[in-house]
Design a protein around this motif. Sequence first.
Motif, PDB file in Angstrom:
ATOM      1  N   TYR A   1       1.028  -1.174   0.263  1.00 22.36           N
ATOM      2  CA  TYR A   1      -0.159  -0.014  -0.062  1.00 22.36           C
ATOM      3  C   TYR A   1       0.849   1.440   0.054  1.00 22.36           C
ATOM      4  CZ  TYR A   1      -4.390  -2.596   1.242  1.00 22.36           C
ATOM      5  OH  TYR A   1      -5.184  -3.465   1.281  1.00 22.36           O
TER       6      TYR A   1
ATOM      7  N   ILE B   1      -1.613 -11.047   4.554  1.00 20.01           N
ATOM      8  CA  ILE B   1      -2.398 -12.056   5.248  1.00 20.01           C
ATOM      9  C   ILE B   1      -2.027 -13.361   5.294  1.00 20.01           C
ATOM     10  CG2 ILE B   1      -4.819 -12.672   4.951  1.00 20.01           C
ATOM     11  CD1 ILE B   1      -5.578 -10.114   4.076  1.00 20.01           C
TER      12      ILE B   1
ATOM     13  N   ALA C   1      -5.964 -18.089   4.829  1.00 19.55           N
ATOM     14  CA  ALA C   1      -7.289 -18.007   4.072  1.00 19.55           C
ATOM     15  C   ALA C   1      -8.095 -16.880   4.812  1.00 19.55           C
ATOM     16  CB  ALA C   1      -7.810 -19.091   3.914  1.00 19.55           C
ATOM     17  N   GLY C   2      -7.522 -16.137   5.643  1.00 15.69           N
ATOM     18  CA  GLY C   2      -8.478 -15.243   6.585  1.00 15.69           C
ATOM     19  C   GLY C   2      -8.148 -13.872   5.925  1.00 15.69           C
ATOM     20  N   ASN C   3      -8.504 -12.940   6.899  1.00 15.15           N
ATOM     21  CA  ASN C   3      -8.652 -11.561   6.603  1.00 15.15           C
ATOM     22  C   ASN C   3      -7.620 -10.847   7.382  1.00 15.15           C
ATOM     23  OD1 ASN C   3     -10.135 -10.973   4.219  1.00 15.15           O
ATOM     24  ND2 ASN C   3     -11.839 -11.829   5.125  1.00 15.15           N
TER      25      ASN C   3
ATOM     26  N   THR D   1     -17.477  -7.006   4.918  1.00 14.98           N
ATOM     27  CA  THR D   1     -16.666  -6.904   6.015  1.00 14.98           C
ATOM     28  C   THR D   1     -15.983  -5.407   6.108  1.00 14.98           C
ATOM     29  OG1 THR D   1     -15.887  -9.306   5.322  1.00 14.98           O
ATOM     30  CG2 THR D   1     -14.426  -8.097   6.879  1.00 14.98           C
TER      31      THR D   1
ATOM     32  N   TYR E   1     -13.347  -3.039   8.900  1.00 17.23           N
ATOM     33  CA  TYR E   1     -12.355  -3.230   9.785  1.00 17.23           C
ATOM     34  C   TYR E   1     -11.866  -1.818  10.372  1.00 17.23           C
ATOM     35  CZ  TYR E   1     -11.243  -6.892   6.610  1.00 17.23           C
ATOM     36  OH  TYR E   1     -11.551  -8.045   5.505  1.00 17.23           O
TER      37      TYR E   1
ATOM     38  N   TYR F   1      -8.672  -0.026  12.196  1.00 20.41           N
ATOM     39  CA  TYR F   1      -7.219   0.139  12.706  1.00 20.41           C
ATOM     40  C   TYR F   1      -6.999   0.923  13.183  1.00 20.41           C
ATOM     41  CZ  TYR F   1      -6.669  -3.480   8.910  1.00 20.41           C
ATOM     42  OH  TYR F   1      -6.928  -4.729   8.129  1.00 20.41           O
TER      43      TYR F   1
ATOM     44  N   LEU G   1      -4.802  -3.706  13.387  1.00 21.05           N
ATOM     45  CA  LEU G   1      -6.164  -3.898  13.514  1.00 21.05           C
ATOM     46  C   LEU G   1      -6.916  -3.873  14.902  1.00 21.05           C
ATOM     47  CD1 LEU G   1      -8.824  -4.861  11.872  1.00 21.05           C
ATOM     48  CD2 LEU G   1      -7.842  -7.444  12.583  1.00 21.05           C
TER      49      LEU G   1
ATOM     50  N   GLN H   1     -12.578  -6.382  13.765  1.00 20.87           N
ATOM     51  CA  GLN H   1     -13.208  -6.597  12.260  1.00 20.87           C
ATOM     52  C   GLN H   1     -14.690  -7.345  12.254  1.00 20.87           C
ATOM     53  OE1 GLN H   1     -10.630  -9.650  10.325  1.00 20.87           O
ATOM     54  NE2 GLN H   1     -12.513 -10.346   8.834  1.00 20.87           N
TER      55      GLN H   1
ATOM     56  N   ASP I   1     -13.389 -10.581  14.969  1.00 21.65           N
ATOM     57  CA  ASP I   1     -12.167 -10.396  15.723  1.00 21.65           C
ATOM     58  C   ASP I   1     -12.135  -9.104  16.271  1.00 21.65           C
ATOM     59  OD1 ASP I   1      -8.670 -11.703  15.179  1.00 21.65           O
ATOM     60  OD2 ASP I   1      -9.405 -10.087  16.564  1.00 21.65           O
TER      61      ASP I   1
ATOM     62  N   SER J   1     -13.972  -4.709   2.737  1.00 27.07           N
ATOM     63  CA  SER J   1     -13.611  -5.487   1.883  1.00 27.07           C
ATOM     64  C   SER J   1     -14.951  -6.369   1.467  1.00 27.07           C
ATOM     65  CB  SER J   1     -12.752  -6.362   2.171  1.00 27.07           C
ATOM     66  OG  SER J   1     -12.924  -7.341   3.287  1.00 27.07           O
TER      67      SER J   1
ATOM     68  N   GLN K   1     -15.776  -9.577   0.330  1.00 23.55           N
ATOM     69  CA  GLN K   1     -16.013 -10.951   0.494  1.00 23.55           C
ATOM     70  C   GLN K   1     -16.192 -11.171   1.768  1.00 23.55           C
ATOM     71  OE1 GLN K   1     -16.184 -13.110  -1.851  1.00 23.55           O
ATOM     72  NE2 GLN K   1     -14.553 -12.746  -3.433  1.00 23.55           N
TER      73      GLN K   1
ATOM     74  N   GLY L   1     -15.482 -13.510   4.978  1.00 26.44           N
ATOM     75  CA  GLY L   1     -14.871 -14.803   5.479  1.00 26.44           C
ATOM     76  C   GLY L   1     -13.693 -15.419   4.429  1.00 26.44           C
ATOM     77  N   ARG L   2     -13.231 -14.476   3.494  1.00 25.25           N
ATOM     78  CA  ARG L   2     -12.390 -14.979   2.678  1.00 25.25           C
ATOM     79  C   ARG L   2     -11.216 -13.850   2.238  1.00 25.25           C
ATOM     80  NH1 ARG L   2     -14.879 -16.855  -3.027  1.00 25.25           N
ATOM     81  NH2 ARG L   2     -12.630 -16.943  -3.555  1.00 25.25           N
ATOM     82  N   THR L   3     -10.153 -14.352   2.159  1.00 26.88           N
ATOM     83  CA  THR L   3      -8.948 -13.247   1.826  1.00 26.88           C
ATOM     84  C   THR L   3      -9.194 -12.257   0.422  1.00 26.88           C
ATOM     85  OG1 THR L   3      -7.378 -14.758   2.448  1.00 26.88           O
ATOM     86  CG2 THR L   3      -6.569 -13.003   1.181  1.00 26.88           C
TER      87      THR L   3
ATOM     88  N   GLN M   1      -8.537  -4.831   0.829  1.00 29.13           N
ATOM     89  CA  GLN M   1      -9.115  -3.842   1.852  1.00 29.13           C
ATOM     90  C   GLN M   1      -9.121  -2.515   1.371  1.00 29.13           C
ATOM     91  OE1 GLN M   1      -8.187  -4.648   6.130  1.00 29.13           O
ATOM     92  NE2 GLN M   1      -8.049  -6.978   5.692  1.00 29.13           N
TER      93      GLN M   1
END
Lengths: 113, 115
Positions: free
Chosen positions: A36, A94, A97-99, B31, B33, B35, B45, B48, B56, B95, B97, B99-101, B104
């Motif tokens: 970023y 990351i 497979a998470g965020n 989703t 977040y 920060y 973070l 979330q 989280d 973001s 999705q 629960g998926r990568t 953001q």
Amino acid sequence: AQSVSQHNHHVILSEAASLELGCNYSYGGTVNLFWYVQYPGQHLQLLLKYFSGDPLVKGIKGFEAEFIKSKFSFNLRKPSVQWSDTAEYFCAVIPGAGNMLTFGGGTRLMVKP
Amino acid sequence: EAEVAQSPRYKITEKSQAVAFWCDPISGHATLYWYRQILGQGPELLVQFQDESVVDDSQLPKDRFSAERLKGVDSTLKIQPAELGDSAMYLCASSLQRGRTDTQYFGPGTRLTVL
């Protein structure tokens, strides 16, 4: 602890010089990688990302990054910087497979005209 | 181009006062977040959300910080009481999705100064 390291905190270059900013992470297994950029007075913007596939990733504004799994690295490069590249650059990871996005401490780049 | 909106952009308060920050994510993003970015460091973070549920909040100082996203759209982060060490930039991101990568996208942030 798992972390993201950017060893260069401040970099000063002249216009047309080549740029390489280091990023190392300490996670094992699958990783998703991001760079970023934050220009003065602006919000964080995505430069490029790697999820899978070709480890050489091309982003916006002529930037690219190479994922080297064996070195746990994702260094950012640009062959010829411009004054407008003056900004702070953040590497982020990351794991799995998470965020859960974890940032490095950032590298502040100043390009002299 | 759709963007994450945050307000206020700047907030100055005295310690022990309450402050609140607002975030409106990109439309359709599931989703969200929050920060915190201390000067000279990368963002960290705090919390979330996936839709209206907290996914989280392990890094949220729950004795003084609270966050909600009641209808799964916009969100509020509150600090009560504020302390000197809370001075920082508070960033919101979203973001698409669940629960998926996913990438953001960040808002402009709220810069908090606690006197």
